[in-house]
Design an enzyme around this catalytic site. Structure first.
Site, PDB file in Angstrom:
ATOM      1  N   LYS A 145       1.057  -1.166   0.524  1.00 54.22           N
ATOM      2  CA  LYS A 145       0.173  -0.288   0.084  1.00 54.22           C
ATOM      3  C   LYS A 145       0.763   1.389   0.098  1.00 54.22           C
ATOM      4  O   LYS A 145       2.251   1.306   0.108  1.00 54.22           O
ATOM      5  CB  LYS A 145      -1.089  -0.292   1.352  1.00 54.22           C
ATOM      6  N   HIS A 146       0.143   2.660  -0.122  1.00 54.18           N
ATOM      7  CA  HIS A 146       0.930   3.594   0.011  1.00 54.18           C
ATOM      8  C   HIS A 146       1.849   3.725   1.122  1.00 54.18           C
ATOM      9  O   HIS A 146       0.824   3.388   1.899  1.00 54.18           O
ATOM     10  CB  HIS A 146       0.345   4.455  -1.027  1.00 54.18           C
ATOM     11  N   GLN A 147       2.723   4.425   1.310  1.00 53.55           N
ATOM     12  CA  GLN A 147       3.603   4.845   2.665  1.00 53.55           C
ATOM     13  C   GLN A 147       2.238   6.191   2.928  1.00 53.55           C
ATOM     14  O   GLN A 147       1.995   6.856   2.117  1.00 53.55           O
ATOM     15  CB  GLN A 147       4.881   5.844   1.791  1.00 53.55           C
ATOM     16  N   ASP A 171       4.054   3.038  -3.996  1.00 55.78           N
ATOM     17  CA  ASP A 171       4.694   4.055  -4.716  1.00 55.78           C
ATOM     18  C   ASP A 171       5.498   4.043  -6.011  1.00 55.78           C
ATOM     19  O   ASP A 171       5.964   5.043  -6.531  1.00 55.78           O
ATOM     20  CB  ASP A 171       5.576   4.809  -3.326  1.00 55.78           C
TER      21      ASP A 171
END
Ligand SMILES: *[C@@H]1O[C@H](CO)[C@@H](O)[C@H](O)[C@H]1NC(C)=O
Ligand SMILES: *[C@@H]1O[C@H](CO)[C@@H](O)[C@H](O)[C@H]1NC(C)=O
Length: 620
Positions: A253-255, A264
């Site tokens: 998942k995105h940071q 990302d």
């Protein structure tokens, strides 16, 4: 889901097969299927806090290792000589801080990485009843499950799938089997199908049949490079997987704020390869004699379409009633692609120079003839970068420090809780209005931010233009050093090194403490240099494997790469439809999320393959 159409039947058949395979493969050994005790959520563990002190009430708080300079959050209150139960996060190691209550004196703290669905105890006691010293110890009551096992199993399944395909190909090479099959099917068709799938040089091609699609061919002025589509497809496939949830693993998942995860990586790569394609397609169209006016209209129209499709795709609440204009989200992925495309394509159109057919000795500085003639473009991009730097670091944002790049919320010890994203968010709020921005930025998970922040906002678009411009450079390299593989690869390598060095300087090799940290939400310049360094390296490898050595056909990534807009829009629109999503037996398990997300992603790859076979491409 649209089960009609020519591919509907085979798609649903494959879906069924894949579901069966994946679910039976993940048919869970007791270990990973354990139902979470006492309504534990995914990525949580149970913690019992034993207060064995006779004279103190305790207040326990926690802070995650990944939360940079964060305020500790209240976890639990434990009265003297009693036990309390709490749920703790186990994605990252955390620090537990035990304070005496109500005076707040810190008694002890401990650092621990809990495991998913484990049962732990925190024992707070006086080891020597005489002294005042208090100890905090973690005891494991019940071992956690292995959250990573599903990933391992999924990799095995995909490997198995690949090996079976490979074996099938070997079988086809046996003469009898091949002859038998030839009788059944159109020979050339079969051969081409198998070969394009598994990436071995096609026989019919070498005999002089139809030209392979999408490789260098002197006859066509298109010069379609397979590696570009493969690169784009790779980024797209990861993007689909990540958008569908990435199995709910934090690294898919995105940071939350600074730093990089797999998720990302992909958007900038997509932007990069768009730049590369701009260089190739504009040059080929100019050579074919398209007028610049005609191209200008085309560019404007394409950008507008991308933007409009983007607005439709990011506001998908048709089923919840009529779309409200008041909170229509304006920015988004396709919108940003549209704007980036507009600027970079115009730059290239205005300053495009005819590519010299061969290296003419009279040219000045032949080593940089792909850079020097384009100095006006570089000047404009540098100026844009100066604008980004000035706005980011010098703009006065009311209530926030100048040049603030942090997440706000509980970050920076809660001092700037409403400053999420600093100048970038402020500009979006002024220009677009807070209701037209993204309301759930990735920072609200870890940093508990409350203000809207748009990861595809206006300021970041400048840097996405820079990213596309670097991709454009890759395209120019391919054009200028056509067929000189070594020249091309050396240049990719050098660009990768240069960008890498800039990133090292800007970030000082630190996630949070550099001059400009790598940040996907803000699209900082260090994010662009880091990702373009990776992109040049990756393009170099794919180019070598796919176009130079022809060791790999680029399958399966090649197919979605050929139909990227359709797959992107399709995966967004059908996100909530069967078979891309279904109700889970146990929504708190990584296994099911991963299986669902992988099946959905594989389905889109398969769909793109079918479309490729049927020569259906959505071009805008
Ligand atoms: C601890 O908490 C209990 C219940 O809230 C309270 O009655 C007691 O006075 C507290 N003791 C101390 C030492 O603060
Ligand atoms: C966790 O472990 C403790 C100590 O062994 C036990 O008393 C408790 O019932 C366990 N909790 C759950 C929900 O299994």
């Amino acid at each position: 889901m649209a089960a009609s159409g020519p591919w509907g039947h085979s798609a649903s058949y494959l879906a069924g097969a894949l579901v069966a395979v994946l679910l039976s493969g993940l048919a869970q050994p007791h270990d990973i299927s354990r139902r979470p005790v006492s309504d534990l959520k995914i990525d949580q563990a149970l913690l019992q806090i034993h207060n064995e002190l006779l004279n103190e009430n305790l207040s326990v708080s926690w802070v995650s290792d990944y939360c940079y300079q964060c305020l500790a959050q209240e976890l639990s209150f434990v009265t003297m000589s009693s036990i309390a139960t709490a749920h703790v996060d186990c994605q990252h190691a955390i620090t537990l801080i035990v304070n005496s209550s109500p005076n707040g004196k810190e008694l002890c703290r401990t650092h621990y990485h809990f495991g998913e669905f484990g049962n732990y105890s925190l024992i707070v006691k006086n080891p020597h009843s005489s002294s005042l010293k208090v100890s905090c110890d973690i005891v494991i009551n019940q071992n956690p499950i292995n959250s990573y096992l599903p990933i391992f199993i999924a990799v095995l399944i995909y490997l198995g799938f690949f090996i079976i395909l490979r074996l099938g190909l070997c079988l086809l090479n046996i003469e009898q089997v091949r002859n038998w099959l030839y009788k059944k099917m159109n020979p050339r068709e079969t051969d081409r199908l198998i070969n394009s799938e598994l990436g071995s040089p096609s026989r019919t091609d070498s005999i002089g049949g139809d030209l392979p699609v999408g490789v260098w061919s002197a006859a066509s002025s298109l010069h379609r490079l397979r590696s570009l589509d493969t690169f784009r497809g790779l980024a797209l496939v990861i993007m689909v997987f990540v958008n569908y949830g990435g199995g709910k693993y934090w690294f898919f998942k995105h940071q939350s704020w600074n730093g990089l995860t797999l998720a990302d990586l992909v958007f900038p790569w997509f932007v990069f390869i768009m730049g590369t394609s701009i260089a190739l397609s504009l040059s080929s169209m100019l050579r074919r004699g398209c007028s610049k006016w005609h191209l200008l209209v085309k560019i404007l129209w394409r950008s507008l379409l991308l933007f409009l499709i983007g607005v439709i795709v990011v506001n998908p609440n048709y089923c919840l009633g009529p779309l409200s204009w008041d909170n229509l989200r304006i920015p988004g992925v396709l919108q940003r692609l549209g704007c980036t495309y507009l600027v970079v394509a115009l730059l290239e159109l205005v300053f495009a120079k005819p590519v010299p057919e061969s290296s003419s000795p009279e040219a000045r500085c032949p080593a940089v003839r792909d850079i020097l003639p384009y100095w006006p473009q570089w000047l404009i991009v540098m100026e844009l970068q100066v604008v980004w730097l000035c706005l980011t670091f010098l703009l006065h944002v009311p209530g926030c420090p100048k040049g603030y790049l942090g997440p706000g919320g509980i970050g920076d010890f809660g001092n700037y809780s409403n400053c999420t994203g600093g100048a970038a968010a402020y500009i979006d709020q002024l220009v677009l209005g807070a209701e037209h921005m993204y309301q759930h930025p990735s920072s609200n998970v870890l940093y508990l931010t409350t203000v809207p922040f748009d990861p595809e906002g206006i300021l970041g678009t400048i840097n996405s233009i820079v990213m596309a411009f670097l991709g454009l450079q890759a395209g120019k390299i391919i054009l200028f050093y056509k067929d000189q593989h070594t020249q091309i690869m050396v240049r990719f390598f050098l660009w990768s090194v240069v960008m890498g060095v800039i990133s090292i300087v800007l970030t000082m090799c630190s996630k949070d403490e550099g001059i400009i940290p790598v940040n996907k939400n803000l699209w900082t310049i260090s994010y662009v240099t880091t990702l373009s360094s990776f992109a040049f390296m990756l393009l170099l490898s794919i180019y070598y494997l796919v176009d130079v050595k022809r060791m790999w056909s680029g399958a399966p990534f090649f197919f979605p790469g050929m139909n990227s807009i359709l797959i992107y829009v399709g995966h967004e629109i059908f996100e909530d439809y069967f078979p891309f999503k279904w109700r889970m037996v146990n929504p708190q398990s990584h296994t099911e999320h991963l299986a669902q997300n992988l099946i959905a992603t594989s389905l889109w790859v398969f769909i793109s393959y079918v479309l490729y076979r049927k020569r259906i491409f959505w071009k805008i």
